[in-house]
Design an enzyme around this catalytic site. Sequence first.
Site, mmCIF file in Angstrom:
data_model
loop_
_atom_site.group_PDB
_atom_site.id
_atom_site.type_symbol
_atom_site.label_atom_id
_atom_site.label_comp_id
_atom_site.label_asym_id
_atom_site.label_seq_id
_atom_site.Cartn_x
_atom_site.Cartn_y
_atom_site.Cartn_z
ATOM 1 N N LEU A 109 0.841 -1.608 -0.004
ATOM 2 C CA LEU A 109 0.018 0.011 0.154
ATOM 3 C C LEU A 109 0.930 1.267 0.296
ATOM 4 O O LEU A 109 1.803 1.495 0.500
ATOM 5 C CB LEU A 109 -0.460 -0.301 0.889
ATOM 6 C CG LEU A 109 -2.111 -1.097 1.357
ATOM 7 C CD1 LEU A 109 -2.936 -0.569 2.693
ATOM 8 C CD2 LEU A 109 -2.861 -1.021 0.280
ATOM 9 N N ASP A 110 0.286 2.082 -1.061
ATOM 10 C CA ASP A 110 0.745 3.644 -0.858
ATOM 11 C C ASP A 110 1.545 3.718 1.167
ATOM 12 O O ASP A 110 0.928 3.898 1.738
ATOM 13 C CB ASP A 110 0.591 4.879 -1.825
ATOM 14 C CG ASP A 110 0.954 4.860 -2.362
ATOM 15 O OD1 ASP A 110 1.672 3.463 -3.249
ATOM 16 O OD2 ASP A 110 -0.448 4.572 -3.579
ATOM 17 N N ARG A 111 2.377 5.262 0.579
ATOM 18 C CA ARG A 111 2.757 5.188 2.044
ATOM 19 C C ARG A 111 1.265 5.825 2.905
ATOM 20 O O ARG A 111 0.960 5.561 4.024
ATOM 21 C CB ARG A 111 3.788 6.119 2.119
ATOM 22 C CG ARG A 111 3.813 7.094 3.725
ATOM 23 C CD ARG A 111 4.936 8.040 3.521
ATOM 24 N NE ARG A 111 6.328 8.160 3.342
ATOM 25 C CZ ARG A 111 7.094 8.169 3.642
ATOM 26 N NH1 ARG A 111 7.125 8.228 5.359
ATOM 27 N NH2 ARG A 111 8.305 8.225 3.520
#
Length: 313
Positions: free
Chosen positions: A149-151
């Site tokens: 997952l993106d930050r």
Amino acid sequence: MRKETKGSRRQAAASPSRKPAPARRLQVTEPGELLEFLLVKLAPQGRNSIKSMLAHGQIAVDDRIEKQYNHPLRPGQTVTVSKTRSSASAPLVGLRILHEDDAVIVVHKDAGLLSIATAQETELTAYRQLTAHVRQADPKARIFVLHRLDRETSGVMMFAKSEQIQKKMQDNWKDVVTERKYVALVEGLVKKASGTISSWLKETSTLKMYSSPVANDGQHAITHYKVLRASRNYSLVELELETGRKNQIRVHMQDIGHPIASDKKYGAKTKPFSRLGLHARVLAFEHPTTGKPMRFETDIPKPFLSQFKEEAR
């Protein structure tokens, strides 16, 4: 001068010689789950009390601390019940374990936490914390990335506990993962109640993804969406991925003219909060060793919903 009472003398005398109560060792004679086994063996202790013992590292199976109440037991194993709480567990930061067994760990990641470090980023990550977590029981233990997952995206994600499980799941990802849903707060009023976005994704030299105007030019990406709430300024959209490409949802929302809130990289003009308006809400999959269907669903983040409360005033 403090007056010494008979009771205080008795307490003082008892303290130096007090020893921790010995751990109980219980033999498993038939298959079952850990919590049910403990409810029988530790009666009349209640369910909440035993769950607390599990959470505090007081239960071990074959001398390995086990915190999952549904951990499967086999005949011949030994369950050890300690009276003292374990102090070895370091608190997880921005991370919550939803499920753990011998094959996988399913977690909820907060926005702001990296899934895994890159060559340029060596800060605290979900991967690093979970590696430390599994090594409390086995110093040689490792975890393996299944997806990211993106930050600034929150929600459910999963790691494998062996390279074999990682390969088995990634090689059959489309069959193994049966449901993967996100919710996004996007800019503007999405007028069409539902739809499907399909495009071919490519990456620029600056690592930004975009939809190619030419068919078959890049990786095919398909996103299905459904509007859950809508107002003049924002829409809350449920998204289901048919493919799992890098930044797929972010690009596709920009493509239909409704970029994700706070996503300046992909066209957003508003910033209602400091995080990205994207949350991985549902992850369902077939367990890689038992074949059992597993499903994890989390709440929609309150900051997403609060945008509609404000407009209703």
